[in-house]
Design an enzyme around this catalytic site. Sequence first.
Site, PDB file in Angstrom:
ATOM      1  N   GLY A   1      -6.746  81.175 -51.810  1.00 54.46           N
ATOM      2  CA  GLY A   1      -7.364  81.303 -50.494  1.00 54.46           C
ATOM      3  C   GLY A   1      -7.916  79.968 -50.043  1.00 54.46           C
ATOM      4  N   CYS A   2      -8.883  80.016 -49.151  1.00 50.74           N
ATOM      5  CA  CYS A   2      -9.512  78.796 -48.644  1.00 50.74           C
ATOM      6  C   CYS A   2     -10.035  77.965 -49.814  1.00 50.74           C
ATOM      7  CB  CYS A   2     -10.651  79.152 -47.702  1.00 50.74           C
ATOM      8  SG  CYS A   2     -11.608  77.733 -47.146  1.00 50.74           S
TER       9      CYS A   2
END
Length: 189
Positions: A29-30
């Site tokens: 993810g981020c």
Amino acid sequence: MSSHNPPALDPDTDQPNNPGHELAQFGAGCFWGVELAFQRLEGVVKTEVGYSQGHADNPNYNLVCTGSTNHCEVVRVEFDPAVCPYTNLLSLFWSRHDPTSLNRQGGDVGTQYRSGIYYYNEEQARLAKESLEEKQKSFKNKMIVTEILPAKRFYRAEEYHQQYLEKGGRQGSKQSAAKGCTDPIRCYG
């Protein structure tokens, strides 16, 4: 180096600063929150966020966000395996995201947010595959979609992304990267 492949698809040939250390790459993810989690892990000596596994040479954040490069937001970790075995990195990786969610984590959607373990040697590959098989047992009706592939060329992200949450992010609210810190990680742009 093959002339028919873009340079981005070449293996990551960077070496750790210390010959006794190893590198690892993770996409979960981020990259901001994932990086801070790895910064806090004893035996991790350096973290960098960047882009890997895509086909465009020298990508930047805006280009990666278009979804046209197939890059993944990754954290590249330099670690001392005498202090932090690779299995510790894998445990942290699995705890930081939903590995059953294809190309998204929470509200972040796109191939750049996919789940991936990108290995530098066959021992890392073996341990990653074993950890995936073990983790799958905790998901009864969902399949893990994490890819496990050789680490491709790493493109360091823009400087403002490096240690972003430790530096305070857009809100200026610094978060501790101290080893062993268990404060909740707050991710914000």
